[in-house]
Design a protein around this motif. Structure first.
Motif, mmCIF file in Angstrom:
data_model
loop_
_atom_site.group_PDB
_atom_site.id
_atom_site.type_symbol
_atom_site.label_atom_id
_atom_site.label_comp_id
_atom_site.label_asym_id
_atom_site.label_seq_id
_atom_site.Cartn_x
_atom_site.Cartn_y
_atom_site.Cartn_z
ATOM 1 N N LEU A 159 37.642 32.321 45.647
ATOM 2 C CA LEU A 159 38.728 32.822 44.822
ATOM 3 C C LEU A 159 39.370 34.034 45.482
ATOM 4 C CD1 LEU A 159 40.368 32.848 42.182
ATOM 5 C CD2 LEU A 159 38.591 34.324 41.225
ATOM 6 N N LYS A 160 40.706 33.965 45.615
ATOM 7 C CA LYS A 160 41.464 35.097 46.147
ATOM 8 C C LYS A 160 42.593 35.416 45.176
ATOM 9 C CE LYS A 160 40.527 34.085 51.026
ATOM 10 N NZ LYS A 160 41.124 33.794 52.362
ATOM 11 N N LEU A 161 42.795 36.713 44.919
ATOM 12 C CA LEU A 161 43.813 37.147 43.977
ATOM 13 C C LEU A 161 44.788 38.105 44.644
ATOM 14 C CD1 LEU A 161 41.637 37.921 40.812
ATOM 15 C CD2 LEU A 161 43.052 35.912 41.209
ATOM 16 N N LYS A 162 46.073 37.944 44.330
ATOM 17 C CA LYS A 162 47.102 38.911 44.692
ATOM 18 C C LYS A 162 47.804 39.300 43.402
ATOM 19 C CE LYS A 162 47.982 37.219 49.393
ATOM 20 N NZ LYS A 162 49.010 36.670 50.334
ATOM 21 N N LEU A 163 47.709 40.580 43.039
ATOM 22 C CA LEU A 163 48.173 41.023 41.736
ATOM 23 C C LEU A 163 49.218 42.123 41.870
ATOM 24 C CD1 LEU A 163 44.668 41.259 40.031
ATOM 25 C CD2 LEU A 163 46.250 39.333 40.008
ATOM 26 N N PRO A 164 50.130 42.235 40.888
ATOM 27 C CA PRO A 164 51.099 43.336 40.911
ATOM 28 C C PRO A 164 50.391 44.672 40.718
ATOM 29 C CG PRO A 164 51.252 42.101 38.857
ATOM 30 C CD PRO A 164 50.345 41.324 39.753
ATOM 31 N N SER A 165 50.921 45.712 41.337
ATOM 32 C CA SER A 165 50.262 47.017 41.310
ATOM 33 C C SER A 165 50.225 47.619 39.913
ATOM 34 C CB SER A 165 50.978 47.976 42.265
ATOM 35 O OG SER A 165 52.346 48.102 41.905
ATOM 36 N N GLU A 191 56.827 34.679 31.718
ATOM 37 C CA GLU A 191 56.856 35.412 32.995
ATOM 38 C C GLU A 191 55.656 35.029 33.850
ATOM 39 O OE1 GLU A 191 56.892 40.036 34.631
ATOM 40 O OE2 GLU A 191 57.322 39.581 32.529
ATOM 41 N N ARG A 192 55.919 34.656 35.092
ATOM 42 C CA ARG A 192 54.860 34.309 36.037
ATOM 43 C C ARG A 192 54.640 35.457 37.013
ATOM 44 N NH1 ARG A 192 55.235 27.853 37.598
ATOM 45 N NH2 ARG A 192 55.009 27.075 35.439
ATOM 46 N N TRP A 193 53.394 35.713 37.319
ATOM 47 C CA TRP A 193 53.063 36.864 38.148
ATOM 48 C C TRP A 193 51.775 36.576 38.906
ATOM 49 C CZ3 TRP A 193 48.354 38.939 36.722
ATOM 50 C CH2 TRP A 193 47.903 38.617 35.438
ATOM 51 N N GLY A 194 51.568 37.362 39.953
ATOM 52 C CA GLY A 194 50.339 37.240 40.725
ATOM 53 C C GLY A 194 50.249 35.935 41.483
ATOM 54 N N ASN A 195 49.126 35.760 42.147
ATOM 55 C CA ASN A 195 48.872 34.561 42.932
ATOM 56 C C ASN A 195 47.365 34.386 43.074
ATOM 57 O OD1 ASN A 195 48.187 33.449 45.826
ATOM 58 N ND2 ASN A 195 50.203 32.641 45.341
ATOM 59 N N TRP A 196 46.884 33.169 42.897
ATOM 60 C CA TRP A 196 45.454 32.919 43.090
ATOM 61 C C TRP A 196 45.247 31.636 43.885
ATOM 62 C CZ3 TRP A 196 43.825 28.234 41.322
ATOM 63 C CH2 TRP A 196 44.538 27.631 40.276
ATOM 64 N N THR A 197 44.198 31.616 44.668
ATOM 65 C CA THR A 197 43.780 30.412 45.372
ATOM 66 C C THR A 197 42.296 30.204 45.111
ATOM 67 O OG1 THR A 197 43.331 31.668 47.405
ATOM 68 C CG2 THR A 197 45.506 30.653 47.192
#
Length: 241
Positions: free
Chosen positions: A131-137, A221-227
């Protein structure tokens, strides 16, 4: 010398003021003024905003202008949405019979042979990698909480296989029973988020240190990114080499 003060008029008092309604009217006005100048106090229940679309959320560790993902404790919940996935899958062997000396070899001096282990095997399995996450600050959310919103994070299960079917082997080949979990690389985003209005609200009486604020819910609203590596299916088979 006698001084003539003139005749006394009826209705005069010894103080020179007329008895009548003026004194009682003054008292009534004084009472009205006292009521009008009393401070106005508005009591609000914890978690109730002035608009129905707002919620009182956050605690002492939540920054005033932080965004919050919705979970089980909020009126609305953030969900994960799959936007892309690999066309192919790969196999994780969660159990291999050859490690337990269950390997079978077909003899060299026969045209062919059949093999069946003819037993049942149950294997429990679990993983939390991939699991990898990219989130808004601006987001205030821990990794563990967001991971719960992501499919197959810390995926666990159990595979039971009865190896009663036969396979045909060539002379000299080896075979061993295996159990497989098939996974697929998948990418997605999160949908739905709470935005802070910056206005504080009354804290929960049970948490006197909380500093909550009013939040508005943005459902689309869509935000962030996960794999993540999503488990597709699990099964038993034979490994032949």
């Amino acid at each position: 010398m006698k001084i003539n003060r003139g005749p006394r008029r009826s209705g005069d008092s010894v103080t020179g003021r007329k008895k009548g309604s003026a004194g009682s009217a003054g008292k009534r006005w004084a009472g009205l003024l006292t009521f009008a100048l009393a401070p106005l106090v508005v009591l609000a229940s914890p978690g109730v905003a002035s608009a129905s679309s707002q919620e009182c959320l956050g605690n002492s560790s939540t920054p005033a202008n932080a965004d919050i993902a919705g979970n089980w404790s909020t009126k609305y919940q953030t969900r994960s949405v799959t936007v892309q996935q690999a066309s192919n899958t790969w196999q994780d062997w969660v159990w291999r019979g050859d490690l337990n000396h269950l390997t079978y070899q077909c003899p060299w001096n026969v045209p062919s042979c059949t093999y069946a282990w003819s037993q049942s095997k149950t294997t429990g399995w679990k993983w939390s990698v991939g699991l990898k996450l990219k989130l808004p600050s601006a987001l205030n959310k821990s990794l563990s909480e967001l991971a719960e919103l992501t499919p197959s994070y810390e995926r666990n299960g159990s595979t039971t296989t009865a190896f009663t079917w036969q396979i045909t082997m060539r002379p000299g080949q080896f075979a061993a029973p295996i159990q497989v979990v098939e996974r697929r690389w998948t990418q997605g985003v999160y949908q739905g988020i709470y935005h802070s209005t910056g206005r504080s609200c009354l804290p929960n009486p049970g948490d006197i240190n909380a500093r909550p604020h009013f939040y508005t819910w943005s459902p689309n609203e869509r935000w962030g990114n996960w794999t993540s590596n999503i488990a597709v299916r699990d099964y038993g088979t034979y490994h032949v080499w």
